[in-house]
Design a protein around this motif. Structure first.
Motif: not given
Length: 152
Positions: A22-27, A120-129, A138-142
């Motif tokens: 969550h922290g990595k995605i949000e940041a 922008t949101n979708d791209s950043a989310l995809r990159a974070a995942l 983290l891979a199983p959670l992704v």
């Protein structure tokens, strides 16, 4: 159960992994939205939630419902609404059937900003995942996140 119980330890490790993801995605999303659109993750989320309202029965959300949707307290949500209203992105008005009720709608400017920020949101989310999927913890959670189906 004791604090050193393996089940509790595994549970705690799972919670830590979820928190880390969550922290990595949000940041990542926060940096992208701030630099590209001057929006925080919470502001984007609020605009997104409110943009999904409709004028039919049950179509407008009460402030408690909005607060729950953006995972903030009611007072923090009210402050956030006020900031976005001051920026001309939201407007508030009294409910026609209950003068105690106040509704919040996204303005045209807010909808335009949301539309510009969504990629922008979708791209950043995809990159974070994608980045998180390289971490074995983290891979199983992704995979779970990627497998979720939206209910709204």
């Amino acid at each position: 159960m004791t604090a050193t119980d393996p089940a509790l330890t595994a549970l705690a490790q799972g919670w830590c992994a979820l928190s880390l993801l969550h922290g990595k995605i949000e940041a990542r999303v926060e940096r992208a939205l701030q630099s590209g659109h001057g929006l925080s993750v919470r502001e984007y989320s609020l605009l997104d939630v409110l943009s999904r309202q409709h004028s039919g029965p049950g179509g407008h959300l009460q402030m408690k419902q909005v607060a729950d949707a953006v995972v903030l307290s009611q007072s923090a949500t009210t402050r956030l609404v006020t900031r976005l209203e001051e920026r001309g992105l939201l407007t508030r008005y009294l409910c026609a059937t209950d003068r105690r009720g106040i509704y919040t709608d996204v303005t045209e400017a807010g909808l335009d900003l949301l539309a510009a920020a969504r990629p922008t949101n979708d791209s950043a989310l995809r990159a974070a995942l994608d980045e998180a999927s390289e971490n074995p913890e983290l891979a199983p959670l992704v995979r779970v996140v990627e497998g979720l189906k939206a209910t709204v």
